[in-house]
Design an enzyme around this catalytic site. Structure first.
Site, PDB file in Angstrom:
ATOM      1  N   GLY A 206     -12.024  -1.463  -6.826  1.00 17.36           N
ATOM      2  CA  GLY A 206     -12.769  -0.521  -7.346  1.00 17.36           C
ATOM      3  C   GLY A 206     -12.801  -0.715  -8.820  1.00 17.36           C
ATOM      4  O   GLY A 206     -13.197   0.525  -9.401  1.00 17.36           O
TER       5      GLY A 206
ATOM      6  N   HIS B  77      -6.043   0.135  -2.288  1.00 22.63           N
ATOM      7  CA  HIS B  77      -7.196   0.017  -3.274  1.00 22.63           C
ATOM      8  C   HIS B  77      -6.965   1.398  -4.276  1.00 22.63           C
ATOM      9  O   HIS B  77      -6.857   2.512  -3.737  1.00 22.63           O
ATOM     10  CB  HIS B  77      -8.439  -0.027  -2.693  1.00 22.63           C
ATOM     11  CG  HIS B  77      -8.855   1.297  -1.765  1.00 22.63           C
ATOM     12  ND1 HIS B  77      -8.084   0.876  -0.506  1.00 22.63           N
ATOM     13  CD2 HIS B  77      -9.865   1.828  -1.687  1.00 22.63           C
ATOM     14  CE1 HIS B  77      -8.691   1.955   0.233  1.00 22.63           C
ATOM     15  NE2 HIS B  77      -9.808   2.697  -0.457  1.00 22.63           N
TER      16      HIS B  77
ATOM     17  N   MET C  28     -12.787  -8.753  -7.775  1.00 19.88           N
ATOM     18  CA  MET C  28     -13.411  -9.528  -7.136  1.00 19.88           C
ATOM     19  C   MET C  28     -14.889  -9.600  -7.456  1.00 19.88           C
ATOM     20  O   MET C  28     -15.369 -10.277  -8.270  1.00 19.88           O
ATOM     21  CB  MET C  28     -13.340  -9.275  -5.572  1.00 19.88           C
ATOM     22  CG  MET C  28     -12.030  -9.243  -5.065  1.00 19.88           C
ATOM     23  SD  MET C  28     -11.589  -8.490  -3.422  1.00 19.88           S
ATOM     24  CE  MET C  28     -12.588  -9.768  -2.313  1.00 19.88           C
TER      25      MET C  28
ATOM     26  N   HIS D 167       0.799  -1.406   0.193  1.00 16.37           N
ATOM     27  CA  HIS D 167       0.077  -0.040  -0.038  1.00 16.37           C
ATOM     28  C   HIS D 167       0.570   1.264  -0.049  1.00 16.37           C
ATOM     29  O   HIS D 167       0.293   2.293   0.162  1.00 16.37           O
ATOM     30  CB  HIS D 167      -1.003  -0.115   1.156  1.00 16.37           C
ATOM     31  CG  HIS D 167      -1.703  -1.304   1.325  1.00 16.37           C
ATOM     32  ND1 HIS D 167      -1.187  -2.202   1.980  1.00 16.37           N
ATOM     33  CD2 HIS D 167      -3.072  -1.715   0.676  1.00 16.37           C
ATOM     34  CE1 HIS D 167      -2.336  -3.253   1.933  1.00 16.37           C
ATOM     35  NE2 HIS D 167      -3.146  -2.872   1.271  1.00 16.37           N
TER      36      HIS D 167
END
Length: 208
Positions: free
Chosen positions: A159, A125, A179, A105
């Protein structure tokens, strides 16, 4: 031509038979399948892999999250490690045949993972996602920076929709991980083919 990888990550919320059935239908258009099943025991995870094998999914496409022991006994391709997992250096030193991925991250985490011998990284993300509600997304610019800072493949996660896939590849990602966008789609086969279409088309054909 753009030729990015497509990784599908299990949600941990679907029954094994349902998940195996969906993956059996879509694996032809997928590069890697990640079993991210935090609530499952080692035995349950091993049995899930058996279901995937019965669906004719090659072991070479399967990557297990965190559980190095299950990855070893089931002869799958590799293991994906998180911050709470065994260090990549330890896994690589003991089990060099396993493909090793790490979730990162930040710049520092990416540098460390590469130094420890990771074969690829998940970075995110990137965009807002319900699974990381309340946490600020990293964004495309940071994805590009991370991709340039390491020599191993960086896979974008978080996303991601078909419509923003091209932008991620252009930023330097070598693939995407999805996902719910596939596994909980009304038509998973159609969904995965739409993602794939944006990973294997000319760079100047992204409009529309």
């Amino acid at each position: 031509m753009r030729n990015g990888e497509l990784h599908i990550v299990s949600t941990g919320q679907q029954k094994p038979e349902l998940l195996a059935g969906i993956l059996g239908e879509i694996h032809f258009d997928v590069d890697f399948i990640h079993l991210r099943e935090k609530a499952k025991t080692a035995k349950e995870l091993y049995e899930l892999i058996g279901l995937l094998v019965r669906e004719k999914i090659p072991l070479s496409k399967i990557i297990i999250n965190d559980r190095v022991d299950v990855a070893l006994v089931s002869d799958v391709n590799g293991v994906h490690l998180a911050s709470h997992s065994l260090p990549a250096a330890v896994v690589g030193r003991k089990f060099g045949h396993l493909k090793i991925g790490c979730s990162v991250h930040s710049f520092e985490e990416a540098q460390l993972a590469e130094k420890q011998g990771a074969d690829y990284l998940f970075f995110g993300h990137v965009y807002p996602t319900s699974s990381k509600e309340g946490l600020k997304p990293k964004g495309v610019e940071q994805l590009g920076f991370i991709s340039e800072s390491v020599s191993i493949p960086v896979i974008a996660i978080g996303g991601i929709k078909p419509s923003n896939t091209a932008k991620l590849i252009e930023a330097g990602a070598q693939g995407i991980a999805v996902m719910t966008g596939v596994l909980k789609a009304e038509d998973p086969v159609q969904a995965v083919r739409r993602y794939r279409s944006f990973l294997s088309k000319p760079m100047n054909s992204d409009k529309g």
